[in-house]
Design a protein around this motif. Structure first.
Motif, mmCIF file in Angstrom:
data_model
loop_
_atom_site.group_PDB
_atom_site.id
_atom_site.type_symbol
_atom_site.label_atom_id
_atom_site.label_comp_id
_atom_site.label_asym_id
_atom_site.label_seq_id
_atom_site.Cartn_x
_atom_site.Cartn_y
_atom_site.Cartn_z
ATOM 1 N N UNK A 11 -4.218 -11.653 4.372
ATOM 2 C CA UNK A 11 -5.182 -10.638 4.806
ATOM 3 C C UNK A 11 -4.499 -9.663 5.770
ATOM 4 N N UNK A 12 -3.743 -10.193 6.721
ATOM 5 C CA UNK A 12 -3.034 -9.345 7.682
ATOM 6 C C UNK A 12 -2.015 -8.451 6.981
ATOM 7 N N UNK A 13 -1.309 -9.044 6.032
ATOM 8 C CA UNK A 13 -0.290 -8.323 5.279
ATOM 9 C C UNK A 13 -0.910 -7.156 4.508
ATOM 10 N N UNK A 72 -1.559 0.472 5.512
ATOM 11 C CA UNK A 72 -1.354 1.426 6.609
ATOM 12 C C UNK A 72 0.022 2.064 6.554
ATOM 13 N N UNK A 115 -0.186 -9.919 12.421
ATOM 14 C CA UNK A 115 0.718 -10.683 11.567
ATOM 15 C C UNK A 115 1.686 -11.519 12.413
ATOM 16 N N UNK A 157 -11.857 -10.926 12.257
ATOM 17 C CA UNK A 157 -10.598 -10.237 11.939
ATOM 18 C C UNK A 157 -10.886 -8.958 11.139
ATOM 19 N N UNK A 205 -10.848 -2.157 4.533
ATOM 20 C CA UNK A 205 -11.481 -2.931 5.605
ATOM 21 C C UNK A 205 -12.970 -3.130 5.314
ATOM 22 N N UNK A 221 -7.122 2.563 4.260
ATOM 23 C CA UNK A 221 -7.339 1.341 5.047
ATOM 24 C C UNK A 221 -8.814 1.143 5.357
ATOM 25 N N UNK A 222 -9.540 2.253 5.589
ATOM 26 C CA UNK A 222 -10.979 2.136 5.852
ATOM 27 C C UNK A 222 -11.710 1.546 4.651
ATOM 28 N N UNK A 267 -10.276 1.408 12.926
ATOM 29 C CA UNK A 267 -10.113 2.524 11.983
ATOM 30 C C UNK A 267 -11.197 3.584 12.163
ATOM 31 N N UNK A 312 -13.362 -5.671 2.588
ATOM 32 C CA UNK A 312 -13.044 -7.020 3.053
ATOM 33 C C UNK A 312 -14.225 -7.615 3.802
ATOM 34 N N UNK A 351 -2.428 -4.283 13.284
ATOM 35 C CA UNK A 351 -2.055 -5.057 12.090
ATOM 36 C C UNK A 351 -0.731 -5.780 12.318
ATOM 37 N N UNK A 400 -2.619 -14.842 6.712
ATOM 38 C CA UNK A 400 -1.394 -14.043 6.617
ATOM 39 C C UNK A 400 -1.498 -13.015 5.490
ATOM 40 N N UNK A 436 -3.374 7.078 4.843
ATOM 41 C CA UNK A 436 -3.361 5.653 5.198
ATOM 42 C C UNK A 436 -4.682 5.249 5.839
ATOM 43 N N UNK A 465 -0.069 -14.617 13.580
ATOM 44 C CA UNK A 465 -0.162 -15.630 12.520
ATOM 45 C C UNK A 465 1.210 -16.287 12.306
ATOM 46 N N UNK A 481 -3.459 -5.349 5.318
ATOM 47 C CA UNK A 481 -3.702 -4.256 6.255
ATOM 48 C C UNK A 481 -2.417 -3.526 6.613
ATOM 49 N N UNK A 482 -1.391 -4.298 6.890
ATOM 50 C CA UNK A 482 -0.097 -3.695 7.236
ATOM 51 C C UNK A 482 0.424 -2.809 6.107
#
Lengths: 360, 360
Positions: A139-141, A147, B167, B139, A163, A159-160, B147, A166, B163, A137, A155, B170, A143-144
């Motif tokens: 990790x997903x957050x 962006x 979320x 992921x 990513x 984000x690139x 991207x 990561x 994204x 969660x 963005x 999850x 990205x959100x």
């Protein structure tokens, strides 16, 4: 202890500046981080709040040690490097912290580590499923959040970088796990692993604020290089502290990395050296690798001390201290060719000083 | 078995069209998926290849069942919906598949599931650490890939949809885990969970190709709504198959979801009903919830059959079949207000037909 003191001049003034810098970054980043974590579906919000040290295992508010905050400080300085306000870097700082903590949650479970910052790890308190889920969660957050920062082009660029960092972080963890099962690891392999596991996210932190602040790719790349080598310097110091750090400062056991049979830089550098000490060390560690965890845990202090002495005799300690200094020089040198506000350049240098002279 | 046969006309022609559609999407997506997975650091590439069914546990190439490929098919149709070539949707199809498989890897470990598609799950074969790590890597890879697709604005729009869906996925897993420990779950809560766990990623698959194909937000949103309700229809059918599916088709045990004490739609709808059957069912399931896993595994066929009969008597089976039909209607209806190439509209409808009449 100063494993790799880089410069003799004015340590106290510089240290004071860094303390202020880290406090500022906590003050700017923590509310945004708390707001982001508060968006998680229950009970993930509670589990994450425990992980960050905001509440204890029973849900009561606490003021636990929340870490050094070097990454958020870098992201804010990075925005200032682009001539923007520090605040512009906040989404980058939060996203990087979320990715860092995603990796801590999962790594602690994968490595079976029961303690982090003097507290039980999430999987010990809330179980493995929550450690996996809340890591996902966060990790997903991340990205959100990134962006949602700035216009589409900004963005996408930010984000690139996040990513790519990561994925390198995950590659680094994969290499770290693979090395545990190998008899020998070369110095180059160890540096590659540490570059992935520590360097990539510091590189991202150091460049993402600048991207959010509208920097061109040349400035962002220079800051990325600074961050990457700062990360490698940080890790070299960490590897020294993992063997010779004072338990009262580090909060870890004596000879911590040796107890975990970690193939850290001093170990691999010593094993790669010529001479009788390197030979004796290699023979000992090869035999150690065949022991069960229980047998190994029965070792007394003198046995770890003997291994540490051999690492030092074979030159592993000195090589790692020199390596920290080399990485520090490369980091600071990467900023030489780009235009930066003078105050920001000073602060980036002070932060690098802090990273290599720290004792915990 | 046709749990919720939506329309009587021409099932065979439509079924043939869908078979071709799914084959086309596998042919277009699998090479790109394999190339993406091949970029993972060893041994993650091997572990992922095992998960996808490309190799067996000993590393030998296999041709295992790789799933229905509904999501990639949606992503390619989505690109065509925007007037672009199906190929334009490939990065979206691959990214969605990576996210889907990230969630399978982690969910199987969290849920302790030892089998998936008639094969041992990754954590059983390669250990929990690899299941966590490779899930994380897939992921991260999904984010990197999407991207890199298209210009900055396109990439940012597509990545935001991915994204947000990740979320929600999850969140859905968090709700699913939380429901296991609760005596009662309402129909609305179950639908919210299924909307997150299944609907969100199908919504993303159905809209991301259009975004890559240059669609405006209105068309992308309509396709998103179509995908979300298609996902809910899919899940309603899955919940019917989870209780009344033929083991020879589903590859699962008889009364599979009842054995796992899953609070699926037929169960929660039956428990929410009035009347003696609902009352008897609720009393039985409340008592079941207090039993240990071992006690529960000793149940014989007749005991599960009795519970299934009560669910049916209380109306849970019929309600779920009706719900599948309602979600199907909402899905197809969402496309009524937007311009689409006629062939694409037909294919999206045929895919929806396939989803609600499938038997596995």
């Amino acid at each position: 202890m100063n494993p790799a003191a880089p410069r003799p001049a004015e340590p106290s003034a510089s240290a004071q500046a860094v303390t202020e810098l880290l406090e500022r970054s906590r003050a700017l980043t923590t509310p945004a981080l708390r707001a982001a974590v508060g968006r998680l579906a229950p009970p993930m919000d509670t589990v994450a709040a425990y992980h960050f040290g905001w509440i204890d295992a029973d849900g009561r508010p606490t003021e636990a040690d929340s870490g050094k905050a070097v990454r958020p400080a870098l992201a804010l300085l990075s925005a200032e490097a682009a001539g923007a306000a520090a605040e512009v870097g906040v989404p980058g700082a939060v996203a990087v912290e979320l990715v860092h903590n995603f990796s801590l949650l999962h790594d602690d479970l994968m490595d079976g580590d029961e303690q982090r910052r003097h507290r039980d790890t999430v999987w010990k308190v809330h179980g493995p499923a929550q450690a996996i889920l809340v890591g996902d969660a966060l990790f997903a957050l991340a990205g959100e959040l990134i962006l949602a920062a700035g216009d589409d082009a900004t963005a996408a660029r930010a984000a690139r970088r996040l990513a790519a960092a990561s994925r390198q972080l995950i590659d680094g963890q994969a290499q770290d796990i693979a090395f545990e099962h190998r008899e020998r690891v070369s110095v180059d392999e160890c540096l590659t692993m540490e570059g992935n596991k520590t360097g990539a996210l510091l590189a991202c932190a150091a460049s993402i604020g600048a991207v959010l602040g509208g920097a061109d790719e040349r400035l962002a790349d220079a800051l990325d290089t600074y961050g990457r080598h700062l990360g490698l310097a940080f890790q070299a110091v960490d590897d020294l502290l993992g063997i010779w750090g004072d338990p009262r400062s580090t909060g870890k056991l004596t000879w911590s990395d040796l107890r975990q049979r970690k193939k850290s830089l001093p170990v691999v550098a010593a094993m790669a050296a010529d001479g009788p000490a390197a030979g004796r060390l290699t023979a000992l560690l090869t035999a150690d690798a065949k022991k069960s965890r229980e047998e190994f845990e029965d070792f007394d202090e003198a046995e770890f001390a003997a291994r540490a002495a051999l690492i030092e005799e074979a030159g592993g300690r000195q090589w790692t201290a020199d390596e920290a200094r080399r990485q520090y020089d490369t980091a600071v040198g990467a900023l030489a060719g780009v235009e930066l506000p003078a105050a920001t350049r000073e602060r980036l240098t002070a932060l690098a000083d802090f990273v290599v002279v720290r004792s915990k």
